[in-house]
Design a protein around this motif. Structure first.
Motif, short mmCIF file in Angstrom:
data_model
loop_
_atom_site.label_atom_id
_atom_site.label_comp_id
_atom_site.label_asym_id
_atom_site.label_seq_id
_atom_site.Cartn_x
_atom_site.Cartn_y
_atom_site.Cartn_z
N ARG A 160 3.35 58.87 8.63
CA ARG A 160 3.56 59.48 7.31
C ARG A 160 2.70 58.79 6.25
O ARG A 160 2.11 59.45 5.38
CB ARG A 160 5.04 59.40 6.93
N LEU A 161 2.66 57.46 6.32
CA LEU A 161 1.89 56.73 5.33
C LEU A 161 0.39 56.96 5.50
O LEU A 161 -0.36 57.05 4.52
CB LEU A 161 2.21 55.23 5.41
N GLU A 162 -0.08 57.05 6.74
CA GLU A 162 -1.50 57.29 6.99
C GLU A 162 -1.91 58.68 6.53
O GLU A 162 -3.06 58.90 6.11
CB GLU A 162 -1.81 57.09 8.47
N ASN A 163 -0.99 59.65 6.59
CA ASN A 163 -1.27 60.98 6.07
C ASN A 163 -1.53 60.92 4.57
O ASN A 163 -2.40 61.62 4.04
CB ASN A 163 -0.12 61.94 6.37
N ILE A 164 -0.73 60.08 3.88
CA ILE A 164 -0.92 59.91 2.44
C ILE A 164 -2.28 59.28 2.15
O ILE A 164 -3.02 59.72 1.26
CB ILE A 164 0.22 59.07 1.84
N THR A 165 -2.62 58.21 2.92
CA THR A 165 -3.88 57.50 2.64
C THR A 165 -5.09 58.36 2.94
O THR A 165 -6.16 58.17 2.34
CB THR A 165 -3.96 56.21 3.49
N ARG A 166 -4.95 59.34 3.87
CA ARG A 166 -6.10 60.17 4.23
C ARG A 166 -6.26 61.40 3.32
O ARG A 166 -7.30 62.03 3.30
CB ARG A 166 -5.97 60.63 5.68
N SER A 167 -5.19 61.73 2.60
CA SER A 167 -5.26 62.92 1.74
C SER A 167 -6.18 62.66 0.55
O SER A 167 -6.36 61.52 0.13
CB SER A 167 -3.86 63.30 1.25
N SER A 168 -6.75 63.73 0.01
CA SER A 168 -7.68 63.58 -1.12
C SER A 168 -6.96 63.05 -2.36
O SER A 168 -7.49 62.22 -3.11
CB SER A 168 -8.33 64.92 -1.43
#
Length: 787
Positions: free
Chosen positions: A171-179
């Motif tokens: 979940r956290l990596e999804n946040i870091t990868r989002s624009s």
């Protein structure tokens, strides 16, 4: 008193040399507590232990003593119900493993028919405890971590932890990868604060993610936020980790309970392996200082041949020969300062303490050491400045105590006896003290400057003069101890060599008494006689050596001549036989022709032809019969007893070898090239014995051991060099007779491990390979079984 004597004779410094040879903290602790014994039986037993360890080192090169740990504290805590941590349990398993490896090592030596009298008994009483070791190793990894396999519950909990961690990180990596996330984050990473997964959020976007702020940067520009979307998952993760902690505590308690069931057996393992480590520490130290086992006695007799002080470097020490307690019980060493008198005292004293501690002493073979009940030493560097005592007062305070305690089973060492006061009174006091010690029956060595004590040794039965040789030409002592020759002052000779006018020296000679001149002249005459005798003895020894060499050369030439004569005779006989055979063939041809003629001429009778052929047969020489009648060559004479180092010929193999040691009454162990084998005494022909070489001072050179270890450490090596090292090591291990070796390559990237495994699988001498177990180094080690 023994503590003071140990300090004066530098016994503690000697123990500091011994300490590094102990392989474990258990052995080191025993070295630190080592003290001389005064029980003859205890000392004999201690020497037997040292000698057996030295024998194993000589035959095997090294011993498996790795893995031993000091687990005495852990055993006590387990015994009273305490919980051991993972490292303590791992040390316990390691100690059990180390003891089992050494026990197997000893059992293998017994199977190889190596005669051992102590180690097999120690090992037979020591329990194996394999089940306890296996239980610990199945629960604790080599780094002290608890394995998933320790319990079913722990495996389930850790699966949950991995699942929760995966959810949170995803979940956290999804946040870091989002624009949008990249815009609002200081860095696109997932990190941990307070054991919870967080992301670094710019302060102005604090409210965007919700959740909990756990930390902030020093500048305040970055907040470490646990977003609301992962709070629940983080809570579940923390709960699972708490369960993991409780389960690990439960496992550790169970393992501690298992250890508590074997506390008595573990204590026996510790005691036994401590003694084993101590044995081999003593033997390794003896090897490093080239020590030998002395013959012990209770009748106060000392005979140290080529004695060397272990604390003095080899390139500085001069070996000395010392005897005491035979024809004389008191030895008075006279001579100038810096001549080595004090070193002689300390050498005899320290070597006696070492012998009574079960240690071998740095002397030549055949040396004798006495077991004294009391050892006293008054050596000049012990005056008490704190008590404001003078040199004389300090010495006398110590001597008073010695006089009260000395008895017939004592060794007394006096340095500069009577020094520090009026020479006349000091000499008289020294003579009185020596008389008292002599009358008590103690053995004494004393050093002194006083010329009166030179005459003392001549007037008293049982007292012998000695001196340390001084070279007047070089104005330096040679440090050789000369028993039977008193020391000269050398003051006049030294002054003359330094350029003092002869008139002044002659005037000084006139100032001393006639008796003193007579003594000095007598000493000078003795020294000249001794030197002449030594020169003649050396010349005689050289002549004898030359004669022996000449005899050996002549014997060899005689044998070569006999062999050449036999070869020439055989060649001549072969040629003669050839000529006779040729003549016979021609005669047979002629007789055949005659028979043809007989058919046409009946006058030629058959019996005449047969008679002619018989005479031709008798004319052929019988060389085979002559060979039978030849006298066999004489063997070189045997000697009564073969000794290690003797060169011999194994007649059944027609090969030369060297005696290693005596296996039993009828067999010897012989080194034939790279092989050692037992050979019957009757099959050995003595050739020669190496002449003893006088030991000269030489610098100690430290290098690689001449023996092959059971493991090869490749960590830090480059790939190509490592492969060459493995090839070379395997050949040496095969020659050493090892059945199994360990190759340590570490974990790293795995390239070195893979290269080692491929090489081992293809190697001609490797039958099987496997990764190391937890106790052997895990995946960082590959075990190879040799053919």
């Amino acid at each position: 008193m023994i503590e003071r004597v140990s300090r004066v004779l530098e016994y503690e410094k000697m123990k500091e040399q011994l300490l590094p040879f102990a392989g474990s903290s258990l052995g080191k602790d025993k070295v630190k507590k080592l003290m001389p014994s005064f029980s003859f039986e205890e000392i004999q037993e201690a020497h037997a232990h040292t000698a057996e360890a030295a024998k194993v080192l000589r035959l095997k090169g090294n011993v498996p003593l790795g893995g031993l740990r000091d687990i005495r504290g852990s055993i006590k805590r387990a015994e009273i119900g305490g919980q051991l941590n993972a490292d303590e349990l791992l040390d316990t398993a390691s100690t059990i493993y180390g003891s089992r490896m050494f026990k197997s090592f000893v059992e293998q030596m017994v199977e190889d028919e190596i005669e051992l009298s102590i180690l097999p008994g120690l090992m037979s009483e020591m329990p194996a405890l394999l089940d306890l070791q296996r239980e610990i190793n199945e629960a604790v990894d080599e780094n002290g971590g608890i394995l998933d396999s320790a319990s079913t519950q722990l495996r389930t909990i850790r699966q949950q932890i991995r699942s929760h961690e995966s959810t949170v990180r995803s979940r956290l990596e999804n946040i870091t990868r989002s624009s949008s996330g990249k815009k609002m984050l200081s860095d696109a990473i997932v990190t941990i604060r307070n054991d919870r997964y967080v992301i670094p959020v710019k302060a102005e976007y604090r409210g965007h993610f919700g959740g909990i702020v756990h930390d902030q940067s020093a500048s305040g520009a970055t907040l470490f936020v646990e977003p609301e979307s992962v709070v629940q998952a983080n809570n579940q993760l923390r709960e699972a980790r708490t369960k993991e902690k409780y389960e690990i505590e439960k496992i550790l308690q169970q393992l501690s309970a298992s250890v508590s069931e074997y506390t008595e057996e573990l204590s026996m393992v510790v005691r036994t392996m401590t003694e084993v480590d101590f044995m081999f520490a003593k033997a390794s130290y003896a090897k490093s200082i080239r020590a030998t086992e002395p013959t012990l006695n209770e009748n106060s007799r000392i005979e140290m041949k080529g004695a060397r002080h272990p604390l003095i470097p080899d390139n500085e020490i001069v070996p000395i020969d010392v005897e005491l307690g035979g024809d004389f019980s008191s030895l008075v060493i006279t001579g100038p300062n810096t001549g080595g008198k004090t070193v002689t005292l300390k050498t005899v004293g320290l070597l006696t303490l070492m012998a009574q501690s079960g240690l071998q002493i740095p002397c030549e073979e055949g040396s004798t050491a006495a077991v004294f009940q009391k050892i006293f030493a008054d050596i000049g560097d012990e005056q008490s400045i704190e008590q404001s005592l003078s040199t004389f007062s300090s010495h006398m305070t110590n001597i008073v105590q010695i006089m009260e305690d000395v008895d017939f089973q004592s060794l007394v060492l006096f340095d500069e006896l009577g020094a520090g006061t009026d020479p006349t009174e000091g000499a008289a006091l020294a003579i009185s003290i020596l008389d008292h010690v002599y009358n008590v029956g103690a053995k004494v060595i004393a050093t002194t400057h006083y010329s009166e004590l030179k005459g003392y040794a001549y007037d008293r039965e049982g007292v012998m003069n000695a001196s340390v040789e001084f070279n007047v030409e070089t104005l330096r002592p040679t440090y050789r101890l000369l028993i039977g020759v008193p020391g000269r002052s050398n003051a006049f000779a030294i002054s003359s060599r330094l350029g003092l006018k002869e008139s002044i020296i002659e005037e000084a000679k006139n100032q001393i008494s006639t008796e003193t001149n007579k003594v000095e002249n007598m000493i000078s005459s003795l020294e000249e006689s001794r030197k002449k005798a030594e020169e003649e003895m050396e010349a005689a020894a050289a002549l004898r050596e030359e004669a022996e060499q000449l005899h050996q050369d002549l014997s060899q030439k005689m044998e070569e001549w006999e062999d050449q004569k036999d070869r020439l005779l055989q060649s001549a006989e072969d040629k003669a036989a050839g000529y006779v055979r040729k003549a016979r063939e021609e005669a047979e041809s002629i007789i055949s022709d005659l028979r043809e003629m007989q058919k046409n001429n009946p006058a030629i009778k058959e019996h005449e032809l047969i008679e002619a052929k018989k005479k031709l047969d008798e004319a052929e020489p019988d060389f085979a019969e002559k060979q039978k009648k030849k006298k066999p060559k004489k063997k070189k004479p045997q000697i009564d007893t073969l000794e290690p180092g003797d060169e011999v010929k194994v007649e059944s193999f027609n090969q030369k070898g060297t005696i290693v040691d005596k296996a039993n009454e009828n067999e010897y162990t012989v080194q034939l090239g790279v092989m050692k084998m037992k050979v019957k005494k009757d099959d050995l022909l003595y050739i020669s014995r190496p002449k003893p070489v006088e030991t000269k001072p030489m610098a100690m050179v430290r290098g690689r051991s001449g023996h092959v270890k059971t493991e090869l450490d490749l960590r830090g090596e480059r790939y190509e060099n490592a492969m060459m090292e493995v090839e070379k090591y395997l050949d040496e291990a095969v020659l050493a007779g090892y059945h199994q070796v360990s190759i340590i390559h570490g974990k790293g990237t795995g390239a070195l491990r893979k290269g080692v495994e491929e090489l081992l699988k293809k190697h001609r001498n490797v039958s099987e390979t496997r990764p190391g177990t937890q106790g052997e180094g895990g995946s960082g080690v590959t075990i190879a079984k040799l053919k």
